[in-house]
Design an enzyme around this catalytic site. Structure first.
Site, PDB file in Angstrom:
ATOM      1  N   SER A 229      35.889  37.137  46.928  1.00 58.94           N
ATOM      2  CA  SER A 229      37.248  36.842  46.543  1.00 58.94           C
ATOM      3  C   SER A 229      37.721  35.302  46.587  1.00 58.94           C
ATOM      4  O   SER A 229      37.114  34.654  45.548  1.00 58.94           O
ATOM      5  CB  SER A 229      38.419  37.393  47.430  1.00 58.94           C
ATOM      6  OG  SER A 229      39.705  37.698  47.131  1.00 58.94           O
ATOM      7  N   ASP A 471      38.744  46.569  40.396  1.00 57.53           N
ATOM      8  CA  ASP A 471      39.303  45.613  41.494  1.00 57.53           C
ATOM      9  C   ASP A 471      40.838  45.500  41.306  1.00 57.53           C
ATOM     10  O   ASP A 471      41.405  45.093  40.460  1.00 57.53           O
ATOM     11  CB  ASP A 471      38.502  44.372  41.503  1.00 57.53           C
ATOM     12  CG  ASP A 471      38.671  43.648  42.812  1.00 57.53           C
ATOM     13  OD1 ASP A 471      39.645  43.464  43.256  1.00 57.53           O
ATOM     14  OD2 ASP A 471      37.624  42.861  43.024  1.00 57.53           O
ATOM     15  N   HIS A 499      37.672  46.218  46.135  1.00 60.73           N
ATOM     16  CA  HIS A 499      37.708  44.727  46.037  1.00 60.73           C
ATOM     17  C   HIS A 499      36.458  44.353  46.747  1.00 60.73           C
ATOM     18  O   HIS A 499      36.007  44.246  47.810  1.00 60.73           O
ATOM     19  CB  HIS A 499      38.707  44.230  46.859  1.00 60.73           C
ATOM     20  CG  HIS A 499      38.936  42.747  46.780  1.00 60.73           C
ATOM     21  ND1 HIS A 499      38.807  41.990  45.575  1.00 60.73           N
ATOM     22  CD2 HIS A 499      39.336  41.840  47.776  1.00 60.73           C
ATOM     23  CE1 HIS A 499      39.007  40.953  45.825  1.00 60.73           C
ATOM     24  NE2 HIS A 499      39.426  40.645  47.236  1.00 60.73           N
TER      25      HIS A 499
END
Length: 532
Positions: A229, A471, A499
Site C-alpha cells: 500500500s 482492490d 487489498h
C-alpha cells in the site's frame, strides 16, 4: 494507503524493462549482515513473562520469542545532521536458514501512512524459503508508533461536521464553513502539539532517507524491500533516490504518486464502490444474502443503515449505528476471504437487528481486533486522571494525515474539495464524500518538503509491482500507472479482490515474487493470476 478512520468513536481502532525476461536476474544480493550490525543494538522484544502473558490472538509465542528489537537514531532534518534527532524503532526476525542460505535483510513496510512495521512482525510473514534466507526487519517510520508517534487534533469534530451535512451531493455554504473550521482547527492543533518543524519533516522523502540509514545500519550493501500500500511509495521513491543501493523491491498495492490528495481520494471512492459491487455479486452465492443485485443493493443498504441509526445495538460497550456498520463493511472489503461472513452478518441484520447480536459481535471483533477483558468500557478506568477529557478525542493515527499532507501539493480553496466530494458522492454514495473531506486539513497544513513527482528511477535494478483488480483502497489502475512510471518495473496481476496479494499463500503470486527476492528471477511480463 488505506481507508481512513473517522467513523467509529472510541473504537480500538490503514528503460530496461523489455530486456528483463524470465530467467534474467536482478543485481547481486545485498550482502550478509555483519554480526551485530553497527548502529543497532538488538535485544529480545519481549521478556519471558511477557511471552507467557501474551494472549493467543496476539501472535504465536514461538514466533514472538525469535523477535529482536532495537533503535536507530536519525536526524530530524537530514539537511542538518547535527540538529535534532528522531529515534526509530526496529524489530527483526533473524533468518532461520543455514549460513549458506542467508542473503541479508528484507525490510518490510505495511503501509498507512502510519502503520507500524514493528508490530507487523508479530505474526509470521512470507514462505519458509524467504524466512530462511532473510532477516525480516520492520520499522516504525518517523512519527509512527514507537518512533516518536504522536496524537493530535480532534478528528471526531471533523467527523461531526461531515455528519452534519444533510446531502453529501449538495454541500451548502453553511456546511462548508463548518467543515473548514473543523479541518483548520485540526491542522492548527497538530502544529501546536507536535511542532511545525517535526510536521515539516514527516514526509516520505525523509522516510526514504531514514530507510537508507537503516539499510546501512543493518550491514546490507543493497536494500531488499517489500512495501504494501503506502509502503509502495516509500519503495518507489527509494529506487529514484538511491538506485545504487537497491537490490530488490516488491511494491504491492501501489499508490498514486503524482496528484493532490483530493484527486487521489476521488479515485479511491470509485475503487471502494467497485469492491462493494464485487461483494454484492459474490454475496449471491452465500448461504444468506440481503441483496438481489447491484442495481438495488445501495438502496437496500441505505434502509438497513437507517434502521441502525434509529435503534442502534451495543457491541463490546460501543454503539453500532449505521455509520459504524459502514466502517466495518468498508474495512471488510480489504479481504475477500471475509465476504461470506460479511454476507451472513448483513443478512442477519436485515432480518432482525435485535437478534443479530452474535453475528455483529463477531464482525466487530474481526474488524477492530479483540480486546482484553475489562478494556471495552472507557469509563471503567480506575485512574480518573488517565481518562480523556469528555468530548475530546485526540487522533492517535495523526501520522496518516501528516504524511499525506506533507507529500503532496494540495489545493487551499475549500470549494475544490466541495466539488470533488460531490463528484465522489455521485460515484460512491456510501464511500465517496468522506474520503475527500478527510483530506481537507491539508489545505491548512504547515509548509513541507513535498515528495517529487514525475520520477522514473531509470538507474534502479528490476522492480516488481503487484496489483489486484478488485482492490478497494489502491485501485488497480494505480499499479498499472506505477509500472509505466518506473522504467525497470514489471507488473504481476491478481485477478481477485482485496487489498494487496503477496504473502497470502496464492502460489501464482507468491512463487514468482519469492523467486525474484531469492534469486533475482523476474516474472514474465503480463503474468496474471486467477482469483482464488
Amino acid at each position: 494507503m488505506r481507508i481512513t478512520r473517522g467513523r467509529v468513536r472510541g473504537s480500538a481502532l490503514g528503460g530496461v524493462l523489455v530486456l528483463l525476461l524470465a530467467g534474467c536476474t536482478a543485481p547481486d544480493d545485498g550482502g550478509a549482515p555483519a554480526a551485530g550490525p553497527e548502529g543497532v543494538d538488538w535485544a529480545p522484544c519481549l521478556s519471558q513473562e511477557e511471552l507467557e502473558e501474551a494472549p493467543e490472538w496476539d501472535g504465536d509465542p514461538e514466533w514472538l520469542e525469535t523477535l529482536e528489537c532495537g533503535t536507530l537514531t536519525v536526524p530530524l532534518d537530514h539537511a542538518d545532521p547535527d540538529g535534532d534527532t528522531v529515534d526509530l524503532a526496529l524489530a527483526r526476525r533473524p533468518a532461520s536458514g543455514d549460513a549458506d542460505q542467508r542473503i541479508g535483510s528484507l525490510v518490510v513496510n505495511p503501509g498507512g501512512p502510519g502503520e507500524s512495521g514493528v508490530t507487523m512482525l508479530d505474526h509470521p510473514l512470507f514462505d519458509d524459503e524467504v524466512q530462511d534466507a532473510f532477516d525480516l526487519v520492520g520499522f516504525d517510520p518517523r512519527g509512527v508508533g514507537d518512533s516518536e508517534g504522536f496524537a493530535c487534533g480532534d478528528w471526531f469534530a471533523m467527523d461531526d461536521a461531515r455528519q452534519a451535512v444533510a446531502d453529501a451531493g449538495d454541500v451548502t455554504d453553511a456546511d462548508l464553513t463548518g467543515l473548514e473550521e473543523s479541518a483548520r482547527a485540526y491542522a492548527d492543533s497538530c502544529a501546536e502539539t507536535v511542532g511545525e518543524e517535526f510536521l515539516a519533516n514527516m514526509g516520505t522523502v525523509n522516510v526514504v532517507r531514514d530507510l537508507d540509514l537503516i539499510r546501512d545500519a543493518l550491514g546490507d550493501e543493497r536494500l531488499s524491500y517489500v512495501g504494501f500500500s503506502y509502503g509502495t511509495y516509500i519503495g518507489a521513491l527509494y529506487a529514484e533516490m538511491f538506485p545504487e543501493n537497491t537490490r530488490a523491491l516488491v511494491l504491492d498495492g501501489a499508490v498514486e504518486t503524482e496528484r493532490p490528495n483530493v484527486e487521489v481520494a476521488a479515485d479511491q471512492a470509485e475503487a471502494f464502490q467497485g469492491a462493494w459491487d464485487l461483494f454484492v455479486d459474490e454475496c449471491a452465492y452465500a448461504a444468506r444474502c440481503p441483496f438481489d443485485g447491484t442495481a438495488t443493493a445501495d438502496a437496500r443498504m441505505g434502509e438497513l443503515l437507517e434502521r441502525l441509526d434509529a435503534d442502534p445495538p451495543t457491541v463490546r460497550g460501543w454503539t453500532v449505528d449505521g455509520d459504524t456498520l459502514l466502517t466495518m463493511v468498508s474495512l471488510q472489503l480489504y479481504d475477500e476471504g471475509t465476504w461470506p461472513e460479511l454476507a451472513e452478518v448483513l443478512a442477519a441484520l436485515d432480518e432482525d437487528v435485535d437478534g443479530a447480536g452474535p453475528q455483529l459481535e463477531r464482525l466487530y471483533d474481526d474488524t477492530f481486533g479483540q480486546e482484553e477483558e475489562g478494556t471495552d468500557d472507557p469509563e471503567s478506568s480506575d485512574d480518573p486522571e488517565s481518562a480523556e477529557e469528555p468530548g475530546v478525542f485526540e487522533d492517535t493515527e495523526a501520522a496518516l494525515t501528516a504524511v499525506n499532507c506533507a507529500d503532496r501539493a494540495d489545493p487551499t480553496d475549500a470549494d475544490v474539495y466541495r466539488d470533488a466530494a460531490q463528484r465522489a458522492s455521485a460515484a460512491s454514495p456510501y464511500f465517496g464524500a468522506d474520503l475527500v473531506w478527510e483530506q481537507l486539513p491539508c489545505a491548512y497544513w504547515v509548509d513541507t518538503e513535498e515528495a517529487p513527482t514525475g520520477f522514473s528511477a531509470p538507474d534502479a535494478p528490476p522492480i516488481i509491482v503487484v496489483g489486484t483488480l478488485g482492490d478497494p483502497a489502491t485501485p488497480y489502475t494505480w499499479a498499472e500507472e506505477l509500472t509505466d512510471q518506473l522504467d525497470t518495473a514489471t507488473l504481476v496481476t491478481y485477478e481477485g479482490a482485496g487489498h494487496t496479494a503477496y504473502g497470502y499463500g496464492m502460489e501464482c503470486v507468491d512463487g514468482p515474487v519469492d523467486a525474484y527476492l531469492l534469486d533475482g528471477v523476474v516474472p514474465e511480463p503480463g503474468l496474471s493470476c486467477p482469483a482464488w
